[in-house]
Design an enzyme around this catalytic site. Structure first.
Site: not given
Length: 665
Positions: A116, A158, A164-165, A208, A235, A275, A292
């Protein structure tokens, strides 16, 4: 087109890919772990092969094993689904080295978005707006604490390699930072093998919104519109819809163009999702790119009329995307609700065990059901606890919301705790109908979404009684039909009395609450009396467990199932255990007096106190992992930790004694 592909995944995405491939005339090879020997995807595929023990690291995540099966069975390509190896650049490269096509983006694109921190730096260089934060390489706790102070609290922590949280925590104050940081690192290391963290300013009440992009190897890349995924817990998304409500045409165009630019910047090929966080001013910021297919792709398919899995296969086989995709229109509105085996009232803790009864609404042109679970299947601690996705479509959002509410009312799941009732309450909120969405929606409406009910309501007691009476009637009819004299009055055990009205006392419990009813059997109906309240109830119990009841001039529907000595009543998506009271039956209380028990099966990841240590209320004592998420057992009050009954790395069952705790007198 390929003649044979291997699906390197499980659950509903594996089922979806197998169905699409077989419809296209492509042969399928499935892999499964020891825990998934009876799984639906393994039964559906043309071929299926066991790949290892239940832990994903020893089966679905073992690249060498996956490649070996694919080569041995002559697969030309591998579809990774989502999760597991779908965003693993090493796996994509290993497929190419083995002479097989990875149905997804090139390894270089996955690497670009895999971290990220690196992805945000790359996007910033490409002119894509990013949330203020720290994405640096230095990971010392002191440095991260300093950066958090500069960003300003609240701060979002993060996992750099996450999704996926998992590995994501919010630190509201400096005092919370180190505890949340350590938890996020453990979770990230367990899920991704990478404990690097990034920090971001935690935006208040953002939405989101993500954009579906699709690119081919011929230089074409298109935006297939956006999805709103703001309704989340831990999340993780539970409701998704397309298009995102309330976006202007201009904002939609800008977000789509930005997403396409992000994909082109990394040489993307295949289906992907960019996102964004969207604030109330219409400003949006890059969060991450999922390289993906996404769990929520069906809502995009509904509004575009496209089959994204089919086009994944076509693009991977070298086909170009149609030029007409540049002029696609949005058709109607679609909403997806995820049904999970989890307990919303207990912090959404995942639930494990057999799905003893599963009733879902009938699919049709306006309702799609994606599931990898069948009645009788096991929900295990090793994998994601999603049971099914209900996806509805209609001409507009208001109609789609009504259709989703109706579909949720037709759901009954027994054997595991589940979120069907929670989803019903959520979609019934006026704010949801008005599309007042943001990532804090669930927390903000907590009082309405998690109501405290001290005793079962009258209609539940009446429906439980009706279910018991009709279930007994059906059992007697079946027994009589198999007897020598099916018409004998001695076969009738429903309070039969000679020359008198048939009256009995029905003594049972519902949800742990005792109910003693006087029942008068009438012609096709029952007169129920409870604490002075008298009501006539009639109805029908279908062979599939559907319970139709009429009382107080209202028709109600639920489900009534038998599980051994107990029964399960499901009304409005909520499960209520019903048991006939036997006054001679003595229950043994096996609760751990003075101890803290495991809320679920899991693996102990950390012990955060010492035997004999005095602790305050809320102090974290034990951290356990289940389904790749961490759960913390805390001190219930001020007291002393007498001893621990667990060790780091060990597996514990639900209800196992973890801590001997002595509350302060």
């Amino acid at each position: 087109m390929f003649s044979k592909i291997l699906i390197a995944n499980r659950g509903e995405i594996a089922v979806r890919v197998i169905r699409t491939a077989q419809r296209m005339g492509v042969s399928t090879v499935a892999i499964y772990s020891e825990a998934d020997r009876e799984a639906w995807h393994a039964a559906m595929a043309d071929e299926a092969y066991e790949i290892g023990p239940p832990p994903a690291a020893q089966s679905y995540l073992d690249i060498a094993k996956v490649i070996a099966v694919a080569k041995a069975r002559g697969a030309e390509a591998i579809h990774p689904g989502y999760g597991f190896l779908s965003e693993n650049a090493g796996f994509a490269a290993a497929c190419a080295e083995a002479g097989m096509v990875f149905i997804g983006p090139p390894p270089s694109a996955i690497r670009s978005m895999g971290g990220k921190s690196e992805a945000k730096a790359l996007m910033a260089d490409a002119g894509v707006p990013v949330v203020p934060g720290y994405h640096g390489e230095e990971q010392a706790d002191d440095r991260l604490s300093e950066e958090a102070a500069q960003i300003g609290y609240p701060v979002l922590i993060k996992a750099s390699a996450g999704g996926g949280g998992k590995g994501m925590r919010v630190a509201a104050t400096p005092e919370m930072f180190l505890e949340e940081l350590e938890g996020a690192k453990r979770e990230a290391l367990s899920s991704f093998g990478d404990a690097r963290m990034l920090l971001e300013k935690y935006l208040l009440r953002p939405r989101h919104v993500e954009v579906q992009v699709f690119a081919d190897s011929h230089g074409n890349c298109y935006s297939l519109f956006e999805r709103d995924c703001s309704i989340q817990r831990r999340h993780q998304k539970v409701i998704e819809e397309a298009p995102a409500p309330g976006l202007s045409d201009e904002l939609r165009r800008r977000m789509g163009q930005t997403a396409v630019a992000a994909a082109l910047a990394i040489g993307y090929v295949g289906a992907g999702t960019v996102e964004f966080l969207l604030d109330g001013n219409g400003d949006f910021y890059f969060m991450e790119m999922n390289t993906r297919l996404q769990v929520e792709h069906p809502v995009t398919e509904f509004i575009t009329g496209l089959d994204l899995v089919e086009w994944q296969l076509r693009v991977a086989a070298g086909e170009a995307l149609p030029a007409g995709w540049a002029n696609l229109d949005i058709n109607g509105h679609a909403i997806e609700a995820r049904l999970y085996a989890e307990d919303p009232a207990n912090g959404f803790l995942p639930s494990t065990g057999p799905v003893s009864h599963l009733r879902l609404p009938e699919a049709g042109p306006n309702l799609r059901i994606d599931s990898g679970i069948r009645e009788g299947d096991q929900i295990t601690v090793h994998y994601d606890p999603m049971i099914a996705k209900l996806v509805v479509w209609d001409l507009d959002r208001i109609s789609a919301v009504r259709r989703l509410s109706k579909a949720l009312a037709e759901v009954a799941i027994c054997g595991v705790a589940n979120n069907a009732g929670f989803l019903e309450r959520l979609t019934a909120q006026p704010e949801f109908a008005a599309a007042e969405l943001d990532t804090g929606f669930i927390e903000r409406h907590e009082r309405l979404l998690f109501p405290v009910v001290e005793a079962p309501q009258w209609h539940l007691v009446a429906m439980a009684a009706l279910g018991l009476l009709l279930s007994r009637r059906a059992e007697m009819a079946d027994t009589a039909a198999r007897s020598i004299d099916p018409y004998s009055p001695w076969a009738d055990m429903s309070a039969f009395r000679l020359n008198a009205s048939r009256r009995e006392r029905l003594d049972f419990s519902i949800g742990g609450q005792r109910a003693e009813l006087q029942v008068v059997h009438g012609s096709g109906a029952y007169l129920l009396e409870l604490e002075g309240k008298v009501q006539t109830v009639e109805g029908k119990l279908e062979p599939d467990g559907s319970l139709h009841a009429t009382f107080e001039g209202i028709r109600r529907k639920g489900f009534f199932f038998r599980d051994g000595k107990h029964f399960e009543l499901v009304v409005d998506g909520l499960n209520h255990c019903v048991a006939v009271v036997d006054n001679l039956d003595v229950e043994i209380d096996e609760a751990h007096s003075g101890g803290l028990a495991s809320p679920m099966p899991g693996i102990i990841r950390a012990i955060l106190a010492k035997p004999g240590e005095a602790v305050e209320k809320g102090r974290p004592l034990v951290v356990m992992e289940a389904m790749k998420m961490e759960h913390t057992v805390r001190a219930p009050s001020k007291g002393v930790v007498a001893s621990f009954n667990c060790a780091i790395g060990t597996m514990v069952e639900a209800g196992a004694l973890l801590v001997v705790f002595e509350p302060e007198a």
